[in-house]
Structures are given as structure tokens and as C-alpha cells.
Design an enzyme around this catalytic site. Structure first.
Site, PDB file in Angstrom:
ATOM      1  N   THR A 186       0.845  -1.187   0.000  1.00  0.00           N
ATOM      2  CA  THR A 186       0.000   0.000   0.000  1.00  0.00           C
ATOM      3  C   THR A 186       0.883   1.240   0.000  1.00  0.00           C
ATOM      4  O   THR A 186       2.057   1.178   0.342  1.00  0.00           O
ATOM      5  CB  THR A 186      -0.913   0.020   1.234  1.00  0.00           C
ATOM      6  OG1 THR A 186      -0.101   0.074   2.415  1.00  0.00           O
ATOM      7  CG2 THR A 186      -1.788  -1.224   1.289  1.00  0.00           C
ATOM      8  N   GLU A 332      -5.607  -3.692  -1.967  1.00  0.00           N
ATOM      9  CA  GLU A 332      -6.105  -4.890  -1.292  1.00  0.00           C
ATOM     10  C   GLU A 332      -7.147  -5.661  -2.096  1.00  0.00           C
ATOM     11  O   GLU A 332      -7.486  -6.793  -1.743  1.00  0.00           O
ATOM     12  CB  GLU A 332      -6.703  -4.507   0.068  1.00  0.00           C
ATOM     13  CG  GLU A 332      -5.682  -4.028   1.086  1.00  0.00           C
ATOM     14  CD  GLU A 332      -5.430  -2.527   1.049  1.00  0.00           C
ATOM     15  OE1 GLU A 332      -4.944  -1.982   2.050  1.00  0.00           O
ATOM     16  OE2 GLU A 332      -5.704  -1.900  -0.001  1.00  0.00           O
ATOM     17  N   LYS A 438     -15.731  16.752   9.720  1.00  0.00           N
ATOM     18  CA  LYS A 438     -16.719  16.692  10.802  1.00  0.00           C
ATOM     19  C   LYS A 438     -16.958  18.116  11.300  1.00  0.00           C
ATOM     20  O   LYS A 438     -16.155  18.684  12.035  1.00  0.00           O
ATOM     21  CB  LYS A 438     -16.211  15.783  11.919  1.00  0.00           C
ATOM     22  CG  LYS A 438     -15.915  14.361  11.459  1.00  0.00           C
ATOM     23  CD  LYS A 438     -15.322  13.524  12.572  1.00  0.00           C
ATOM     24  CE  LYS A 438     -14.988  12.113  12.079  1.00  0.00           C
ATOM     25  NZ  LYS A 438     -13.904  12.096  11.084  1.00  0.00           N
ATOM     26  N   TRP A 443     -21.362  15.530   8.966  1.00  0.00           N
ATOM     27  CA  TRP A 443     -20.305  15.198   8.014  1.00  0.00           C
ATOM     28  C   TRP A 443     -20.443  16.016   6.741  1.00  0.00           C
ATOM     29  O   TRP A 443     -21.539  16.183   6.203  1.00  0.00           O
ATOM     30  CB  TRP A 443     -20.358  13.713   7.648  1.00  0.00           C
ATOM     31  CG  TRP A 443     -19.824  12.801   8.716  1.00  0.00           C
ATOM     32  CD1 TRP A 443     -19.446  13.141   9.980  1.00  0.00           C
ATOM     33  CD2 TRP A 443     -19.623  11.389   8.603  1.00  0.00           C
ATOM     34  NE1 TRP A 443     -19.017  12.038  10.665  1.00  0.00           N
ATOM     35  CE2 TRP A 443     -19.111  10.939   9.842  1.00  0.00           C
ATOM     36  CE3 TRP A 443     -19.817  10.456   7.588  1.00  0.00           C
ATOM     37  CZ2 TRP A 443     -18.808   9.609  10.093  1.00  0.00           C
ATOM     38  CZ3 TRP A 443     -19.511   9.123   7.821  1.00  0.00           C
ATOM     39  CH2 TRP A 443     -19.007   8.706   9.067  1.00  0.00           C
TER      40      TRP A 443
END
Length: 543
Positions: A186, A332, A438, A443
């Protein structure tokens, strides 16, 4: 009742045998520094892959030893893709855009024994090589000076000398299809990069999904331009898919800027291509200034890595007849997990609405959405939660680490992506969990703001981050790259957003930058952008 079917392992050797025999006349075409294109056939790739495997075996590569590549997209890299896993070793594609410390950490964590390196990036490898503890052999392409790499106890050899005189056949071993074929790390935006090992079985099944009609539709009639680097999630599976289908491969080497890419498309006529949105944004900008080039051979452009602006897809279709298809995945997931290809029976507006999503999961992949407590949420296009995924080419753990509930939960990969799923299984990602803003207990989606701002005619790029706010905890800061000759004001851009999002989403803070920082795989580097803001290096205007 037991099946009477033959139990044949699904391995990369099977892909190699098929591609180099059934489709032996297909070609790998690599862009050269002088603008010419070097051409090799799949049959030649098969023979040279066997030579490479024999040479690697002779230099001591046995079992599942790791063989690293430090390379751009070219024929030699394709040969490594074929030879290394098919002989039973593990191909480890090193990301040459990482920092020296990250390269050292990754190569040592993977226990790399051999490195195959492009001559053009020898200056990047040479300083870190003394710290790669297990490397005993370095193989260099391109006929360059090997002196910078030489040191005691290390074998350094040119690629052509390495494979010269080796047999053009190899007794590819019968392998466990669940054994590792390749590994990739990654990008490591937080903490150390983590290794993902792809099995032969997962690679084979992923390639079939890429070739499927509801995947990327790769066929023997195609020429595939693999712009996405081969060190990034197996080049999105394009190399193995092309070998499986018999599609020509067009490799841009290190020439990933808009001008050489457009010239290559104009001259070599690819039909399928894959790259991140920033690449296609640059290509579109270049074409606007140089309309004489012909890119209409492209039928399908796979675009992913970050959300694809709707205006980008629409401009390519309206001006050049190019179908830009948004796909979603991650290291992944090998990486193809979903693709936005709605039915053509729908009306145009509905098709565009769905094409702006991350699409539906391809066959073999399951997606679900959960709340903070891990409870399943309905697929109603309203409920927002974390996207989780599982399937035969989805990783279940990281190399050398125990599976933990923070990332893997009851057989599901926790993606870290926040979004919603509609009743037809189309996924809309609204943010990364670490990037969502936030504000006052609610959100704000940085991604939605970015996509809307990117649709302003004066904006070339837009990235939005959350910054501290005494009253609301966080508020959005929009970092804008403007098009040449344009001078939009923050007020202009705020008015452009007005009515498209809730009033309280509208940013008060704006800054204009020459370029948005990017990660090694071309995504907006919001961690770096937040650091620049914290250090006072951004000139912020408040309105």
C-alpha cells in the site's frame, strides 16, 4: 456426486502459455526515448520469460524467493510479470515514486533477493541499495553504466547478458494456485506501507473478470494502453488480461506526461486505456490546446484511483466519442472491485447519474455497508456508512501481520471508504474515513465538493480538506488550481457551489496553489496538504 472435471490449477503459467501460443502474434509495443516504438510478440515474450526464469534459477532463486522489479511499463517488465511467478517465485513490484526510507523498509520487509531495475532509474536505486539486506543480484536493463550499483558481495549484470544463452523453454512447475504469485505494498499515507500478496488463483480470476463483458471487455481485437504503472496494484490487471485475451499491449515506459501520451495514442491507435483522473485531466487540457491530434481510436478508458469528475467523462464523450468508465478498487482488492457501467436502456440522465458513481461490484465481489457498530445498513442510496468487501481476489490479511479487526472483520475487508449503496447495488463513495470533514457534529464530503468544483470552467484541479475551527470543530478548506489565463475569485467559486450542496457545506476558506500535492500513485495527498496548512505555508483567504 463428485464432479468429473479435471482439477487444473489456475496459475500465471497458464496465462503465459495461453498468451504466448494461442496469441503468439499479439504484440508488446514500448515507447522509446526518441519517440519510436519497439515491438515484440507474445511468442517472443514467452521465450524470453523462459530465459529469465532459467537465469533466475541459476543465480539461486528457489522456492518462493522474492524477486523485485524497480521498473516502468515496458516489455522487460512484462517478461518479469510472466517469469517470476510462473517459476514459483514471488514478483514484488517496488514503487519507484516512494521515498528512499519507504523503499528500504518495503524491500527489507519483503526480503527481496533479486532486483530487476530499469537503467533510467539506476540513480534512484543506487543510494538505497547498500541498505537492502537480502539482495544478492541486481539485473539492469538498457545497457547503462553499472558502476554506481557495484559493491562487494553483490552481483550486478545487464539484463540481456543475464538471459543470453539460456534455454528458451522452462519446465514451469505445478504450483498450488493459492500460493503467492506477486506482492504489492500500500502507499502508506499513514504508518508503514503494508504488503498484499496476490495468489495465482486470485490473479487468474481477476484477469477473467477484467476480460468479461461487464468488466473491461478486453478482447483480441483490442490494443491496451497501460498507463497505470505496473508497480501499482498489478497495473490494474491489464497486463495479465491482455495476455489472456490476446490484446496488444502498448507500454508508455516513463513517458507519462500528456504530450507523449497523446502522440502515442495518435500514432499507435489503442482501443482501451487505464489511468488515474489526473492523467486524463492533463490529456484533455493538452488536447484543448492541440486539437490536431486524433485520440478517437480509444473506445474505453478505465479511470479510477480517486473519484472521476462527471465533467471529465462528459467532455471526453462529447468531444472525442471516448467512453470513460469509472472503476473502483484498492491495492487490497487486486484492484478491480466495482465498475460503473449502467444499462444503455436507461435514459441519458439516469446513465450519467450512475456513471458518476463507483459502479456495481463485478461478479465474484460482494459489497456491504455498515454503521459505526458494524451493523448492516440498507441499500437505499441514503444510508451512509463504511464500505466493506470480500471475494476471491480480496486480501484477507497483510504480509507478516496477524489479521486484526481494525481492517478485517468476519471475513470482510474494511475499506476505510465512506459511502452509500442503492437498490441496484451501485456504490457512491462520499469520502475516506480519514478525510471526511466533521463540522458541528455533521459530516461534509470533501470528495463531493472536489467533484463539483472541478466542474467549474476556470478550475483545473480542486482538493478539499478539513481544517480546525474554534466554533465548528472543522470546516472545509478548498485548494484550487486554476486554468491558464483564468482568475476566479473565492466568491465566484462559492456562488458556483450555492444550490448544489447544503448551505453549511459551503467553504469559507480558500487558497490558490500551482499544484495539488499528489501521492506516489497520483491521488491528492491530503496528508501533505493538511501539513502545509498547519505549517502556515498556504495563503488562505476567508470570505
Amino acid at each position: 456426486m463428485r464432479s468429473t472435471m479435471m482439477d487444473v490449477a489456475l496459475t500465471t503459467a497458464g496465462i503465459l502459455r495461453h498468451g504466448s501460443t494461442v496469441h503468439g502474434a499479439a504484440t508488446v509495443r514500448t515507447l522509446q526515448p526518441d519517440g519510436s516504438v519497439k515491438v515484440g510478440t507474445f511468442a517472443e515474450v514467452g521465450r524470453r520469460s523462459a530465459q529469465l526464469a532459467n537465469a533466475l534459477r541459476e543465480c539461486g532463486v528457489t522456492g518462493d524467493d522474492r524477486v523485485a522489479t524497480f521498473m516502468w511499463n515496458n516489455q522487460e517488465h512484462v517478461e518479469a510479470y510472466c517469469a517470476v511467478p510462473s517459476m514459483g517465485a514471488v514478483l514484488h513490484t517496488l514503487n519507484l515514486r516512494l521515498t528512499a526510507d519507504q523503499i528500504i523498509y518495503i524491500a527489507n520487509h519483503a526480503d527481496d533477493q533479486v532486483v530487476i531495475v530499469d537503467g533510467s532509474v539506476v540513480p534512484l536505486l543506487a543510494p538505497v541499495l547498500p541498505q537492502l539486506a537480502a539482495v544478492h543480484t541486481v539485473v539492469v536493463t538498457g545497457g547503462v553504466d553499472l558502476t554506481p550499483l557495484r559493491r562487494d558481495g553483490l552481483t550486478v549484470v545487464g539484463y540481456e547478458d543475464f538471459i543470453a544463452g539460456q534455454p528458451e523453454t522452462f519446465d514451469w512447475p505445478d504450483l498450488d494456485e493459492r500460493s503467492a504469485a506477486a506482492m504489492c505494498y500500500t502507499s502508506g499515507t499513514t504508518g508503514n506501507p503494508k504488503g498484499v500478496a496476490y495468489s495465482h488463483r486470485s490473479t487468474y480470476l481477476h484477469s477473467m473478470a477484467a476480460c468479461a463483458a461487464d468488466g473491461l471487455r478486453v478482447s483480441s481485437d483490442d490494443r491496451v494502453l497501460a498507463i497505470v504503472p505496473m508497480f501499482h496494484a498489478n497495473a490494474w490487471g491489464l497486463v495479465y488480461a491482455a495476455l489472456m485475451a490476446g490484446a496488444d499491449l502498448l507500454m508508455p515506459e516513463r513517458f507519462l506526461q500528456a504530450e507523449p501520451l497523446v502522440r502515442l495514442i495518435d500514432s499507435e491507435k489503442p482501443t482501451i486505456a487505464g489511468a488515474v483522473p489526473t492523467i486524463w485531466n492533463d490529456v484533455l487540457h493538452f488536447l484543448e490546446a492541440h486539437p490536431s491530434f486524433d485520440v478517437t481510436s480509444l473506445d474505453l478508458v478505465a479511470c479510477g484511483g480517486s473519484a472521476v469528475p462527471l465533467h471529465l467523462m462528459q467532455e471526453f464523450e462529447e468531444k472525442y466519442g471516448i467512453n470513460v468508465v469509472q472503476a473502483w478498487g484498492m491495492t487490497e482488492t487486486s484492484p478491480l472491485a466495482s465498475i460503473a457501467r449502467p444499462s444503455t436502456s436507461l435514459d441519458a440522465d439516469e446513465q450519467w447519474r450512475l456513471r458518476a458513481t463507483q459502479g456495481r461490484p463485478v461478479a465474484g465481489v460482494e459489497l456491504r455497508i455498515v454503521d459505526d457498530e458494524g451493523h448492516d445498513l440498507p441499500h437505499d442510496d441514503k444510508s451512509v456508512g463504511e464500505i466493506q468487501v470480500r471475494g476471491p481476489w480480496i486480501t484477507g490479511s497483510y504480509v507478516g501481520e496477524e489479521a486484526d479487526d481494525e481492517k478485517f472483520h468476519e471475513g470482510w475487508l474494511r475499506t476505510g471508504d465512506v459511502g452509500r449503496i442503492d437498490e441496484h447495488s451501485f456504490v457512491t463513495l462520499t469520502d475516506r474515513t480519514k478525510d471526511v470533514i466533521k463540522s458541528g457534529g455533521e459530516w461534509i464530503s470533501s470528495v463531493e465538493l472536489e467533484l463539483l468544483l472541478a466542474g467549474h470552467p476556470d478550475v483545473l484541479e480542486a482538493s478539499v480538506i478539513g481544517v480546525p475551527d474554534e466554533k465548528w470543530q472543522e470546516r472545509p478548506l478548498a485548494a484550487i488550481v486554476v486554468r491558464d489565463g483564468r482568475e476566479p475569485s473565492p466568491e465566484d467559486l462559492r456562488r458556483f457551489l450555492d444550490g448544489k450542496v447544503a448551505k453549511w457545506w459551503l467553504p469559507e476558506r480558500w487558497c490558490f496553489v500551482s499544484e495539488v500535492p499528489k501521492t506516489s500513485v497520483g491521488k491528492f495527498d491530503k496528508k501533505r496538504l493538511r501539513a502545509l496548512h498547519a505549517d502556515g505555508e498556504l495563503s488562505v483567504v476567508e470570505i
